[in-house]
Motif scaffolding. Structure first.
Motif, PDB file in Angstrom:
ATOM      1  N   ASP A 153      -5.568 -40.673  22.189  1.00 39.69           N
ATOM      2  CA  ASP A 153      -5.063 -41.399  23.351  1.00 39.69           C
ATOM      3  C   ASP A 153      -4.727 -42.815  22.887  1.00 39.69           C
ATOM      4  N   HIS A 154      -3.433 -43.065  22.695  1.00 35.68           N
ATOM      5  CA  HIS A 154      -3.020 -44.360  22.155  1.00 35.68           C
ATOM      6  C   HIS A 154      -3.334 -45.520  23.103  1.00 35.68           C
ATOM      7  N   ASN A 155      -3.561 -45.208  24.362  1.00 37.62           N
ATOM      8  CA  ASN A 155      -3.897 -46.275  25.313  1.00 37.62           C
ATOM      9  C   ASN A 155      -5.233 -46.919  24.987  1.00 37.62           C
ATOM     10  N   ARG A 156      -6.082 -46.194  24.267  1.00 33.76           N
ATOM     11  CA  ARG A 156      -7.423 -46.698  23.977  1.00 33.76           C
ATOM     12  C   ARG A 156      -7.583 -47.140  22.532  1.00 33.76           C
ATOM     13  N   CYS A 157      -6.471 -47.146  21.802  1.00 32.90           N
ATOM     14  CA  CYS A 157      -6.515 -47.513  20.380  1.00 32.90           C
ATOM     15  C   CYS A 157      -6.461 -49.025  20.225  1.00 32.90           C
ATOM     16  N   ILE A 158      -7.291 -49.565  19.352  1.00 33.20           N
ATOM     17  CA  ILE A 158      -7.270 -51.003  19.087  1.00 33.20           C
ATOM     18  C   ILE A 158      -6.707 -51.311  17.703  1.00 33.20           C
ATOM     19  N   LEU A 159      -6.125 -50.318  17.053  1.00 39.00           N
ATOM     20  CA  LEU A 159      -5.458 -50.485  15.760  1.00 39.00           C
ATOM     21  C   LEU A 159      -6.381 -51.065  14.690  1.00 39.00           C
ATOM     22  N   CYS A 160      -7.598 -50.590  14.669  1.00 37.18           N
ATOM     23  CA  CYS A 160      -8.557 -51.080  13.670  1.00 37.18           C
ATOM     24  C   CYS A 160      -8.314 -50.453  12.307  1.00 37.18           C
ATOM     25  N   THR A 161      -7.554 -49.371  12.262  1.00 37.18           N
ATOM     26  CA  THR A 161      -7.197 -48.608  11.053  1.00 37.18           C
ATOM     27  C   THR A 161      -8.381 -47.896  10.381  1.00 37.18           C
ATOM     28  N   ARG A 162      -9.500 -47.776  11.090  1.00 38.29           N
ATOM     29  CA  ARG A 162     -10.603 -47.026  10.482  1.00 38.29           C
ATOM     30  C   ARG A 162     -10.186 -45.583  10.207  1.00 38.29           C
ATOM     31  N   CYS A 163      -9.453 -44.980  11.144  1.00 42.49           N
ATOM     32  CA  CYS A 163      -9.029 -43.583  10.974  1.00 42.49           C
ATOM     33  C   CYS A 163      -8.105 -43.447   9.775  1.00 42.49           C
ATOM     34  N   VAL A 164      -7.192 -44.425   9.613  1.00 42.38           N
ATOM     35  CA  VAL A 164      -6.249 -44.378   8.497  1.00 42.38           C
ATOM     36  C   VAL A 164      -7.011 -44.455   7.173  1.00 42.38           C
ATOM     37  N   ARG A 165      -7.996 -45.369   7.124  1.00 45.90           N
ATOM     38  CA  ARG A 165      -8.721 -45.581   5.871  1.00 45.90           C
ATOM     39  C   ARG A 165      -9.638 -44.403   5.550  1.00 45.90           C
ATOM     40  N   VAL A 166     -10.334 -43.863   6.560  1.00 43.12           N
ATOM     41  CA  VAL A 166     -11.252 -42.769   6.242  1.00 43.12           C
ATOM     42  C   VAL A 166     -10.460 -41.541   5.787  1.00 43.12           C
ATOM     43  N   CYS A 167      -9.304 -41.321   6.395  1.00 41.14           N
ATOM     44  CA  CYS A 167      -8.480 -40.159   6.045  1.00 41.14           C
ATOM     45  C   CYS A 167      -7.943 -40.303   4.623  1.00 41.14           C
ATOM     46  N   ASP A 168      -7.551 -41.515   4.267  1.00 40.04           N
ATOM     47  CA  ASP A 168      -7.007 -41.752   2.927  1.00 40.04           C
ATOM     48  C   ASP A 168      -8.110 -41.839   1.879  1.00 40.04           C
ATOM     49  N   GLU A 169      -9.152 -42.641   2.156  1.00 40.02           N
ATOM     50  CA  GLU A 169     -10.115 -42.973   1.103  1.00 40.02           C
ATOM     51  C   GLU A 169     -11.215 -41.927   0.950  1.00 40.02           C
ATOM     52  N   ILE A 170     -11.602 -41.287   2.026  1.00 39.77           N
ATOM     53  CA  ILE A 170     -12.726 -40.355   1.944  1.00 39.77           C
ATOM     54  C   ILE A 170     -12.229 -38.910   1.957  1.00 39.77           C
ATOM     55  N   GLU A 171     -11.373 -38.566   2.932  1.00 40.85           N
ATOM     56  CA  GLU A 171     -10.888 -37.191   2.969  1.00 40.85           C
ATOM     57  C   GLU A 171      -9.779 -36.962   1.937  1.00 40.85           C
ATOM     58  N   GLY A 172      -8.981 -38.010   1.682  1.00 39.93           N
ATOM     59  CA  GLY A 172      -7.920 -37.863   0.681  1.00 39.93           C
ATOM     60  C   GLY A 172      -6.643 -37.233   1.205  1.00 39.93           C
ATOM     61  N   ALA A 173      -6.518 -37.108   2.523  1.00 39.79           N
ATOM     62  CA  ALA A 173      -5.325 -36.451   3.074  1.00 39.79           C
ATOM     63  C   ALA A 173      -4.222 -37.451   3.420  1.00 39.79           C
ATOM     64  N   HIS A 174      -4.609 -38.637   3.866  1.00 40.36           N
ATOM     65  CA  HIS A 174      -3.656 -39.663   4.330  1.00 40.36           C
ATOM     66  C   HIS A 174      -2.674 -39.089   5.357  1.00 40.36           C
ATOM     67  N   THR A 175      -3.248 -38.416   6.339  1.00 40.71           N
ATOM     68  CA  THR A 175      -2.432 -37.922   7.447  1.00 40.71           C
ATOM     69  C   THR A 175      -2.006 -39.086   8.338  1.00 40.71           C
ATOM     70  N   TRP A 176      -2.914 -40.035   8.550  1.00 40.20           N
ATOM     71  CA  TRP A 176      -2.642 -41.151   9.462  1.00 40.20           C
ATOM     72  C   TRP A 176      -2.050 -42.345   8.740  1.00 40.20           C
ATOM     73  N   ASP A 177      -1.248 -43.084   9.475  1.00 40.18           N
ATOM     74  CA  ASP A 177      -0.849 -44.428   9.054  1.00 40.18           C
ATOM     75  C   ASP A 177      -0.438 -45.174  10.318  1.00 40.18           C
ATOM     76  N   ILE A 178       0.006 -46.403  10.163  1.00 40.14           N
ATOM     77  CA  ILE A 178       0.436 -47.184  11.321  1.00 40.14           C
ATOM     78  C   ILE A 178       1.935 -47.387  11.234  1.00 40.14           C
ATOM     79  N   MET A 179       2.647 -47.145  12.324  1.00 39.97           N
ATOM     80  CA  MET A 179       4.086 -47.395  12.335  1.00 39.97           C
ATOM     81  C   MET A 179       4.420 -48.642  13.149  1.00 39.97           C
TER      82      MET A 179
END
Ligand code: SF4
Ligand code: FES
Lengths: 243, 164
Positions: A153-179
């Motif tokens: 729900d983008h209405n509740r997102c504060i753009l902290c990028t935690r999701c982007v970083r965990v996906c890239d750095e820990i899971e290694g998928a880098h599905t998320w980014d910020i546009m």
């Protein structure tokens, strides 16, 4: 997160925080030393186990002899540093940052699945934000429920990028980014396509667990039911760095 | 042991992909060549469509979301032309010699827009591209994906006027 360097090369420095004496390794950041010593510092983008982002600016502290403020999450300690974590100026800045976050998108706690388990809500309570003095933007953002297990729900997102970083750095998928930029910024999967259509999302759910608000949640939760669990993160981060 | 990712084939026979590939090769297909490569695509095609973004992501082995993030962060990159119709004027050598600049001047006179602009009513965007590979038809223009050749300013304007 600072990974401990071999012991022989790391010096220990002494410093003061709120006029109390502490010692710390010189490769630590101010926020790490504060957390070890139970000194509260508000933060949103910082998360132990992820790289430093320094975007939310809630963790600002004062350093003696400097007029500008420093982000505790991205400033390393040095010998003789004198840090103030509480002052009228810091209190008012933190208050204002939180108000701006609430005004930017729709954070309606009463109908949020994360109600009662939300880091933004906790911080607002701790910092005494009982009303918002700036006008709400009232812009509607999309909700994407296309993933079979999760929802964003983008209405509740504060753009902290935690999701982007965990996906890239820990899971290694880098599905998320910020546009985009400015108020058009949005967390995206792949080419800003529905999350459910993503070709590299592994559905591991790490992004959901680290999201501080009700932006990333499990499907099928109702008001107040979404409780997040981040204990996996420091453990996985250590193993990743040991590889 | 990790194998380097094999390079994907060009998305089509279009010769402009050679320009894009040359840029990537010059930078050793390094991930940091992303912006340079997107510039090449934009210069060659006028804008970045999904096919191009996927091709660049795969070639440089960069995550799709990162490519999209970069492409939408910089104002200079266009993901799609803003107008309902697009007119891409080829400015390759042959078309240039045969009067591509006269075509652009004609468009400017009629619609008061320059390269990269869109008319105020969002009806038409005009872009330029490096050689579209139709040199025999110079000067060539691509209108909404169809190539038209041997154009004069008048015949081009007539075509553009006929669009709804
Ligand atoms: S979706 Fe959650 S974790 Fe991701 S940027 Fe937004 S608030 Fe942060
Ligand atoms: S926690 Fe330091 S800037 Fe966000």
């Amino acid at each position: 997160m600072a990974q401990p360097a071999p012991l022989s090369t790391v010096r220990v420095v002494t410093l003061t925080i709120d006029d109390r004496d502490f010692s710390a390794r010189e490769d630590e950041t101010i926020i790490e030393v504060c957390r070890e010593n139970n000194i509260p510092i508000p933060s949103l983008c910082h998360l132990d186990g992820l790289s430093i982002w320094g975007g939310c600016r809630l963790c600002m502290v004062e350093l003696e002899g400097q007029t500008r403020l420093f982000a505790a999450c991205s400033t390393r300690v040095t010998e003789g540093m004198r840090i103030q974590t509480q002052s009228e100026r810091l209190r008012s800045y933190r208050h204002t940052i939180l108000e701006l976050l609430f005004a930017e998108r729709h954070h309606v706690c009463a109908v949020c699945v994360s109600n009662g388990h939300c880091e933004l809500q906790w911080l607002a309570q701790k910092c005494g934000v009982d009303h918002v003095r700036v006008p709400y933007r009232q812009a509607a953002y999309p909700v994407d429920s296309s993933h079979e297990m999760f929802r964003i729900d983008h209405n509740r997102c504060i753009l902290c990028t935690r999701c982007v970083r965990v996906c890239d750095e820990i899971e290694g998928a880098h599905t998320w980014d910020i546009m985009g930029r400015g108020t058009d910024c949005r967390v995206i999967s792949d080419l800003a396509q529905p999350w459910g259509d993503s070709t590299n999302c592994t559905s591991c759910g790490k992004c959901v667990q680290v999201c501080p608000t009700g932006a990333l949640v499990k499907q099928g939760t109702s008001v107040g039911e979404m409780v997040k669990d981040q204990h996996f993160l420091p453990i996985l981060a250590r193993r990743r760095h040991a590889q | 042991m990790q194998q380097p990712q094999p390079k994907p084939p060009s998305p089509s026979e279009d010769k402009r992909w050679k320009l894009v590939n040359a840029t990537m090769r010059r930078h050793g297909y390094a991930a940091h060549a992303l912006i340079e490569t997107l510039h090449s695509v934009q210069e060659a095609f006028g804008f970045l469509d999904e096919i191009a973004l996927r091709f660049v992501a795969e070639s440089l082995d960069v995550p799709l979301s990162k490519v999209y993030g970069v492409a939408t962060f910089y104002h200079i990159f266009m993901l799609k032309p803003k107008g309902r119709h697009t007119c891409v004027v080829c400015t390759g050598t042959a078309c240039y010699i045969k009067g591509a600049d006269a075509l652009l001047a004609g468009i400017h006179t009629r619609y008061d827009i320059n390269t990269g602009d869109t008319t105020a009513d969002a009806r038409l965007s005009v872009l330029t591209a490096r050689c579209v590979g139709a040199c025999g038809l110079a000067p060539a223009v691509v209108v909404d994906g169809d190539v038209f050749g041997k154009l004069t300013t008048d015949s081009l304007i007539t075509k553009l006027e006929a669009l709804d």
